[in-house]
Design a protein around this motif. Structure first.
Motif: not given
Length: 152
Positions: A36-41, A57-66, A141-145
């Motif tokens: 899973a990756t977060v790419e900053k806008s 930085t104005t936002g972010g986009n979370g994408t992932g692959s399995m 849409e979001d994440f937490d560690i």
């Protein structure tokens, strides 16, 4: 001076992943890889008197692959439900690294609001002697560690 101790590196095989779908926890034991990756806008910021362009930085986009072994109906059923009802299914996923040999400790990351991009419906491969697998892409849409690695 600190140095890297080889046993502290993280084995990619030591961990687990779970998806919470419709209130049920589904262990993703059939996974080969999950990423899973977060790419900053960013917006460019140009100013008089500066030769270099700044970036805000104005936002972010979370994408992932399995990559999964091709044996679970879980994700195909989710796409079927969407096709038949029009209701898309969002789910949360926890991905844990847990290499007991590493002093970095355990890391648990929660991916919130995961949604599938594509799912393999059917697959055959007469040229391969390897087990069938499938690639599943998704957004979140979001994440937490939940549990970070220990600081080095």
């Amino acid at each position: 001076m600190k140095t890297l101790n080889a046993p502290d590196t993280i084995s990619g095989k030591e961990g687990r992943a779970y998806a919470k779908v419709n209130g049920n926890n589904e262990e993703l034991f059939m996974s080969k890889t999950i990423e899973a990756t977060v790419e900053k806008s960013k917006s460019e910021v140009k100013a008089i008197g500066k030769r270099m362009t700044g970036h805000k930085t104005t936002g972010g986009n979370g994408t992932g692959s399995m990559t999964l072994y091709y044996l679970t109906p879980l994700f195909r059923n989710m796409v079927k439900t969407w096709k038949e009802t029009g209701q898309d299914i969002y789910f949360d996923m926890v991905v844990e690294n847990d290499d007991q040999e590493s002093s970095a400790g355990k890391q648990s990351v929660l991916l919130i609001g995961c949604n599938l991009d594509s799912v393999v419906l059917a697959k055959l491969d007469g040229d391969s002697d390897d087990p069938l697998d499938e690639d599943v892409d998704f957004t979140f849409e979001d994440f937490d560690i939940l549990t970070p690695f220990t600081k080095f």
